[in-house]
Design a protein around this motif. Structure first.
Motif, PDB file in Angstrom:
ATOM      1  N   LEU A 122       1.084 -13.980   5.995  1.00  0.00           N
ATOM      2  CA  LEU A 122       0.492 -12.652   5.793  1.00  0.00           C
ATOM      3  C   LEU A 122       1.011 -12.004   4.512  1.00  0.00           C
ATOM      4  CD1 LEU A 122       0.576 -11.168   9.415  1.00  0.00           C
ATOM      5  CD2 LEU A 122      -1.412 -12.039   8.164  1.00  0.00           C
ATOM      6  N   PHE A 123       2.299 -12.231   4.192  1.00  0.00           N
ATOM      7  CA  PHE A 123       2.852 -11.622   2.977  1.00  0.00           C
ATOM      8  C   PHE A 123       2.162 -12.128   1.708  1.00  0.00           C
ATOM      9  CE2 PHE A 123       5.937 -12.163  -0.538  1.00  0.00           C
ATOM     10  CZ  PHE A 123       5.982 -10.835  -0.945  1.00  0.00           C
ATOM     11  N   PRO A 124       2.088 -13.443   1.461  1.00  0.00           N
ATOM     12  CA  PRO A 124       1.383 -13.890   0.251  1.00  0.00           C
ATOM     13  C   PRO A 124      -0.095 -13.516   0.274  1.00  0.00           C
ATOM     14  CG  PRO A 124       1.968 -15.766   1.634  1.00  0.00           C
ATOM     15  CD  PRO A 124       2.701 -14.582   2.173  1.00  0.00           C
ATOM     16  N   LEU A 125      -0.704 -13.474   1.459  1.00  0.00           N
ATOM     17  CA  LEU A 125      -2.108 -13.079   1.542  1.00  0.00           C
ATOM     18  C   LEU A 125      -2.283 -11.648   1.062  1.00  0.00           C
ATOM     19  CD1 LEU A 125      -4.974 -13.890   2.530  1.00  0.00           C
ATOM     20  CD2 LEU A 125      -4.352 -12.922   4.759  1.00  0.00           C
ATOM     21  N   GLY A 126      -1.394 -10.753   1.519  1.00  0.00           N
ATOM     22  CA  GLY A 126      -1.463  -9.362   1.075  1.00  0.00           C
ATOM     23  C   GLY A 126      -1.127  -9.204  -0.390  1.00  0.00           C
ATOM     24  N   LEU A 127      -0.149  -9.972  -0.869  1.00  0.00           N
ATOM     25  CA  LEU A 127       0.252  -9.873  -2.270  1.00  0.00           C
ATOM     26  C   LEU A 127      -0.849 -10.359  -3.206  1.00  0.00           C
ATOM     27  CD1 LEU A 127       2.412  -9.326  -4.399  1.00  0.00           C
ATOM     28  CD2 LEU A 127       3.291 -11.638  -4.003  1.00  0.00           C
ATOM     29  N   PHE A 128      -1.436 -11.511  -2.928  1.00  0.00           N
ATOM     30  CA  PHE A 128      -2.458 -12.060  -3.823  1.00  0.00           C
ATOM     31  C   PHE A 128      -3.773 -11.284  -3.758  1.00  0.00           C
ATOM     32  CE2 PHE A 128       0.314 -15.862  -3.560  1.00  0.00           C
ATOM     33  CZ  PHE A 128       0.512 -16.032  -4.924  1.00  0.00           C
ATOM     34  N   ASP A 129      -3.899 -10.414  -2.759  1.00  0.00           N
ATOM     35  CA  ASP A 129      -5.078  -9.558  -2.700  1.00  0.00           C
ATOM     36  C   ASP A 129      -5.127  -8.611  -3.890  1.00  0.00           C
ATOM     37  OD1 ASP A 129      -7.442  -8.578  -1.240  1.00  0.00           O
ATOM     38  OD2 ASP A 129      -6.268  -6.744  -0.997  1.00  0.00           O
ATOM     39  N   VAL A 130      -3.951  -8.344  -4.481  1.00  0.00           N
ATOM     40  CA  VAL A 130      -3.895  -7.495  -5.676  1.00  0.00           C
ATOM     41  C   VAL A 130      -4.798  -8.054  -6.770  1.00  0.00           C
ATOM     42  CG1 VAL A 130      -2.390  -6.613  -7.509  1.00  0.00           C
ATOM     43  CG2 VAL A 130      -1.565  -6.704  -5.137  1.00  0.00           C
ATOM     44  N   TRP A 131      -4.856  -9.379  -6.882  1.00  0.00           N
ATOM     45  CA  TRP A 131      -5.629 -10.012  -7.951  1.00  0.00           C
ATOM     46  C   TRP A 131      -6.979 -10.556  -7.467  1.00  0.00           C
ATOM     47  CZ3 TRP A 131      -0.340 -10.983  -7.230  1.00  0.00           C
ATOM     48  CH2 TRP A 131       0.490 -10.423  -8.206  1.00  0.00           C
ATOM     49  N   PHE A 132      -7.040 -11.013  -6.219  1.00  0.00           N
ATOM     50  CA  PHE A 132      -8.253 -11.690  -5.763  1.00  0.00           C
ATOM     51  C   PHE A 132      -9.207 -10.794  -4.972  1.00  0.00           C
ATOM     52  CE2 PHE A 132      -5.214 -15.157  -6.409  1.00  0.00           C
ATOM     53  CZ  PHE A 132      -5.976 -16.012  -7.189  1.00  0.00           C
ATOM     54  N   ASP A 133      -8.724  -9.633  -4.515  1.00  0.00           N
ATOM     55  CA  ASP A 133      -9.582  -8.675  -3.797  1.00  0.00           C
ATOM     56  C   ASP A 133     -10.410  -9.382  -2.715  1.00  0.00           C
ATOM     57  OD1 ASP A 133     -10.788  -6.284  -3.125  1.00  0.00           O
ATOM     58  OD2 ASP A 133     -12.229  -6.338  -4.769  1.00  0.00           O
ATOM     59  N   PHE A 134      -9.713  -9.986  -1.757  1.00  0.00           N
ATOM     60  CA  PHE A 134     -10.362 -10.826  -0.749  1.00  0.00           C
ATOM     61  C   PHE A 134     -11.456 -10.096   0.023  1.00  0.00           C
ATOM     62  CE2 PHE A 134      -6.027 -12.769  -0.994  1.00  0.00           C
ATOM     63  CZ  PHE A 134      -6.423 -13.975  -1.556  1.00  0.00           C
ATOM     64  N   ARG A 135     -11.250  -8.792   0.268  1.00  0.00           N
ATOM     65  CA  ARG A 135     -12.241  -8.039   1.057  1.00  0.00           C
ATOM     66  C   ARG A 135     -13.285  -7.353   0.190  1.00  0.00           C
ATOM     67  NH1 ARG A 135      -7.532  -4.617   3.617  1.00  0.00           N
ATOM     68  NH2 ARG A 135      -6.823  -5.044   1.481  1.00  0.00           N
TER      69      ARG A 135
END
Length: 317
Positions: A297-310
């Motif tokens: 969950l931590f890397p998923l939340g962190l990489f959302d900064v760049w990939f904007d998963f949602r």
């Protein structure tokens, strides 16, 4: 703001008082510890609901009644700790809902109040009872580590295995004594969000006009916070003891923030209509068998900064 109240305030006062005391009693005594912990940490919800139904002043009176009951039950320190740890959190939540604040503002406001209340409690303990928080924590950690080591001694293990486990216990103790501020702040953040979300669900069910019903799945930390994480990791790696401690604690706080963002992303995809029941079952089964995957969950939340998963930032743009 609130639904019509058709219940006698005095009757409801004693009803909520009894409900909270019973939840705490069950929470501390139930064999299933995880259920007990949830019952304890979510008691502020009841105080928040009562405060909204009858006003913040009535909520404060309820808290003082709980202070008296819990002090008689478990000792003065027990009652005072509950008052500061959960009481201010409850009233701050009620205030945020009453003022119709946005989700992020309520969470941030209540979080600050909760941390400030903890600092105030520590100050009172130090000035009135001469309690040194670090010394108290050291005693408690050493007691817990001692119990674990005694359990290791009774296990059918060879001397090398026992030595390795005891060394791990020693390192864990050192880590806790260095990182307890960051650990507390991180747990406080999770505590605030859990109580906010449950309180919002209860209030909606009761017919209250909750201004912001944004799903938690859209939780998004400001992009600039990633620089705080980078700076804290840099401090942690500098090799200067004081800065190392500050960096470690700050890193734990940012780790909690991005873990929460990762959890929000996970909920977003979990609630997506395109995610089939079979896939949900596979994911749930994997997490039950291997809970270590929760660490993703931590890397998923962190990489959302760049990939904007949602695609939240893309939609705002």
């Amino acid at each position: 703001m609130s639904a019509a109240n058709t219940v006698n305030p005095a009757k409801e006062f004693f009803l909520f008082l009894a409900l909270i005391v019973v939840c705490l009693f069950i929470g501390f005594n139930i064999p299933l510890r995880i259920i007990g912990v949830f019952l304890i940490i979510l008691t502020p919800v009841a105080i928040t609901v009562f405060s909204l139904r009858h006003g913040l002043l009535s909520g404060t009176v309820l808290l003082f009644a709980l202070l008296v009951v819990l002090s008689v039950w478990g000792g003065q320190l027990y009652g005072v700790t509950f008052f500061f740890e959960f009481g201010f959190l409850s009233l701050a939540l009620a205030y945020g809902f009453k003022q119709k604040l946005a989700q992020e503002k309520i969470i941030f406001f209540v979080f600050l109040v909760n941390v400030a209340a903890a600092i105030l409690l520590l100050g009172i303990m130090v000035t009135t009872q001469g309690v040194n928080p670090k010394e108290y924590l050291t005693v408690e950690v050493e007691r817990q580590v001692g119990e674990v080591n005694r359990a290791y001694e009774q296990m059918d293990l060879d001397s090398e295995q026992k030595a390795a486990l005891m060394e791990g216990s020693r390192k864990l103790k050192e880590f806790v004594l260095l990182a307890y501020p960051g650990m507390y702040i991180s747990m406080s953040l999770f505590l605030v969000i859990a109580n906010y979300l449950l309180a919002r669900i209860v209030l909606v069910k009761l017919g209250y006009m909750v201004a912001d019903r944004t799903p938690f799945s859209r939780f998004l930390a400001p992009d600039l916070w990633v620089w705080g994480l980078i700076a804290s990791i840099f401090l942690w790696m500098l090799g200067i003891s004081t800065l190392n401690v500050w960096g470690l604690n700050a890193t734990l706080v940012f780790l909690a923030v991005y873990t929460l963002q990762g959890l929000a992303i996970g909920i977003f995809f979990w609630t997506n209509p395109r995610m089939t029941s079979i896939l949900k079952l596979l994911v749930a089964g994997t997490l039950i068998i291997q809970p270590v995957f929760i660490l993703l969950l931590f890397p998923l939340g962190l990489f959302d900064v760049w990939f904007d998963f949602r695609k939240i930032k893309q939609a705002k743009a």
